[in-house]
Design a protein around this motif. Structure first.
Motif, short mmCIF file in Angstrom:
data_model
loop_
_atom_site.label_atom_id
_atom_site.label_comp_id
_atom_site.label_asym_id
_atom_site.label_seq_id
_atom_site.Cartn_x
_atom_site.Cartn_y
_atom_site.Cartn_z
N GLU A 171 0.81 -1.22 0.00
CA GLU A 171 0.00 0.00 0.00
C GLU A 171 0.85 1.27 0.00
N LEU A 172 1.96 1.26 0.71
CA LEU A 172 2.81 2.45 0.77
C LEU A 172 3.41 2.77 -0.60
N ILE A 173 3.90 1.74 -1.28
CA ILE A 173 4.48 1.96 -2.61
C ILE A 173 3.41 2.44 -3.58
N PHE A 174 2.20 1.92 -3.42
CA PHE A 174 1.12 2.37 -4.30
C PHE A 174 0.83 3.86 -4.11
N VAL A 175 0.79 4.31 -2.88
CA VAL A 175 0.55 5.74 -2.63
C VAL A 175 1.65 6.59 -3.26
N GLU A 176 2.87 6.14 -3.17
CA GLU A 176 3.97 6.86 -3.82
C GLU A 176 3.75 6.94 -5.33
N TYR A 177 3.25 5.85 -5.89
CA TYR A 177 2.99 5.85 -7.33
C TYR A 177 1.85 6.81 -7.69
N VAL A 178 0.81 6.84 -6.88
CA VAL A 178 -0.31 7.77 -7.12
C VAL A 178 0.21 9.20 -7.15
N ASN A 179 1.09 9.54 -6.24
CA ASN A 179 1.66 10.89 -6.22
C ASN A 179 2.49 11.17 -7.47
N ALA A 180 3.25 10.18 -7.91
CA ALA A 180 4.04 10.35 -9.12
C ALA A 180 3.15 10.50 -10.35
N LEU A 181 2.06 9.74 -10.37
CA LEU A 181 1.11 9.84 -11.48
C LEU A 181 0.47 11.22 -11.50
N ALA A 182 0.12 11.75 -10.34
CA ALA A 182 -0.48 13.08 -10.27
C ALA A 182 0.47 14.13 -10.85
N THR A 183 1.73 14.00 -10.52
CA THR A 183 2.72 14.94 -11.06
C THR A 183 2.82 14.82 -12.58
N ALA A 184 2.88 13.57 -13.07
CA ALA A 184 3.00 13.35 -14.52
C ALA A 184 1.79 13.88 -15.28
N ALA A 185 0.60 13.70 -14.68
CA ALA A 185 -0.64 14.13 -15.33
C ALA A 185 -0.93 15.61 -15.11
N GLY A 186 -0.21 16.23 -14.18
CA GLY A 186 -0.42 17.63 -13.90
C GLY A 186 -1.74 17.94 -13.24
N GLN A 187 -2.17 17.06 -12.36
CA GLN A 187 -3.45 17.26 -11.68
C GLN A 187 -3.41 16.61 -10.31
#
Length: 467
Positions: A193-209
């Motif tokens: 779950e922790l790694i997934f949350v880190e990925y969600v944050n990275a995705l938000a940055t990549a998508a700009g939202q």
């Protein structure tokens, strides 16, 4: 007695020889699934020596060297490149009847003109000869691809990748299409779950939202899917133990996602529900864009915890798994088909027991809208060798339509792996040639030649339509 690796290597009949030399050999290559590094193509990298291009990252060779008792220092450790090559050369004679023996000598011959066998006595000569060639411009990675008559290749890329190197390659006017593939495994990777949350944050940055809800998360994934499409991507790929097809409601997935991004743990059932929901969502995106979805099923990864801790993943400690495939795969494909949202699909198995399972499963969802819409993919990973290829071709022939097969791919991290296409084509021609010589197929060379050309190149060209 035939000479090893002569022009009729693997071609046991006159018909097979005609089919290969007159039809298969001249076909270009579409390598629609590999793990090449786009930066190295964009920068037209020159390797300093053959160890760098041949042994770095090649866990096939690493596994063989460990089995031969080679110390890790000479595999992934701090030994010099030349020392590592010498240890590989000492190992090669002991790999006889492993596909590495064939691949090694095919690659030495096709790229470097080396016809002597690699062993401890020839190692220094071959190392010096190949390394010297690699330092010339003719052996840059782009020229190596052109040497193998590659027309298009698809790398494997995470949704958060900015694809800058793909864009650089396209802008350079390079003759070969180098396209991304959307690999969203981490986007549904909720086992940690922790790694997934880190990925969600990275995705938000990549998508700009910002991502505060499931709806935000899906919107971000769609934005990246659209971004990949604009860069020429036409395939997705999933590496899974098995398909996830748990029942779920949208409300349940919203609650699961909320728990995840607020740092809470979720149950195994909830993990499977989330993965199931994401697979469906991603499949809908692929269908809407006219992409092809690929599913690589059945690997059990990172078996050796001690060496995983020391060396990390993708270092040679994965193997064939024995997961249930049929029922979840059927449920998943049927769910998509029920709303007419099943994209073109390629299914790959790692356990050979599943050959006939996948060959028949694809037939359940052929619907007459696209030639070969559902594909039983080529022998993958531990099965991309002579026996594995023959069994895949036979299963597909017996239970499907070999004539519409989209053919071989390298699935490789090495720029020296493209003779695997030749290897596959020779095996294909040999099987067809044997059938003709046995009277099981007519000696209609023109038609059989067309079939060979289609499977080698033309089916993939029409199926993926990269033009």
């Amino acid at each position: 007695m035939k000479a090893f690796l002569n022009e009729d290597f693997l071609l046991q009949t006159p018909t097979a020889q005609t089919l290969y030399h007159d039809f298969a050999a001249k076909m270009p290559i579409i390598d629609y699934h590999n793990h090449l590094v786009p930066q190295q193509i964009a920068e037209d990298k020159q390797f300093d020596n053959i160890t760098q291009i041949w042994l770095y990252g090649d866990h096939y060779k690493w596994r063989a060297m460990r089995a031969h008792g080679v110390n890790e220092k000479y595999i992934t450790g701090n030994a010099s490149d030349e020392e590592k090559f010498m240890k590989w050369a000492e190992t090669v004679p002991y790999t006889m009847r492993n596909p590495l023996y064939h691949w090694t000598h095919l690659e030495l011959q096709r790229y470097f003109g080396v016809t002597e066998l690699l062993n401890k006595d020839s190692a220094k000569r071959i190392y010096d000869h190949c390394s010297a060639l690699l330092r010339t411009k003719e052996y840059s990675v782009r020229n190596l691809l052109l040497k193998m008559n590659v027309k298009a290749l698809c790398t494997t890329d995470d949704p958060i990748d900015n694809l800058s190197y793909h864009k650089q390659i396209a802008a350079s006017g390079f003759e070969i299409k180098v396209l991304p593939t959307f690999r969203p495994d981490k986007a549904m990777g909720v086992d940690d779950e922790l790694i997934f949350v880190e990925y969600v944050n990275a995705l938000a940055t990549a998508a700009g939202q910002s991502i505060r809800s499931l709806a935000d998360y899906k919107a971000a994934i769609k934005a990246r899917h659209d971004f990949f499409h604009e860069a020429g991507c036409r395939l997705s790929d999933h590496g899974l133990e098995h398909i996830y097809a748990e029942e779920f409601t949208e409300e349940e997935i919203e609650l699961i996602f909320e728990r995840l991004i607020t740092g809470k743990l979720i149950s195994k059932k909830e993990k499977w529900q989330f993965k199931s929901a994401m697979l469906v969502y991603l499949a809908h995106l692929d269908h809407a864009r006219g992409w092809t979805q690929q599913f690589h099923l059945g690997a059990i990864r990172n078996n050796n915890a001690r060496l995983l801790g020391a060396l990390g993943p993708d270092t040679g400690f994965d193997s064939i798994g024995d997961f249930e495939q049929a029922k979840p795969l059927s449920a998943f494909l049927n769910h998509l088909d029920s709303t007419n949202q099943l994209a073109k699909t390629i299914l790959y198995n790692l356990n050979p027991r599943d050959n006939e399972l996948l060959a028949t499963m694809t037939g359940n969802f052929q619907d007459g809208t696209i030639v070969g819409k559902m594909q039983f993919g080529s022998g993958w990973w531990f099965l991309d060798q002579k026996d594995g290829m023959e069994k895949q071709i036979n299963a597909l022939s017996n239970m499907g339509m070999l004539s519409h097969f989209v053919g071989m791919l390298t699935d490789s991290r090495s720029f020296l792996s493209f003779p695997r296409h030749e290897y596959f084509r020779r095996i294909l021609c040999n099987l067809l040639g044997q059938d003709v010589e046995n009277g099981e197929l007519p000696a209609d060379i023109a038609w059989l030649g067309k079939l060979v050309e289609d499977i080698s190149y033309k089916n993939a060209s029409a199926f993926f339509n990269f033009e």
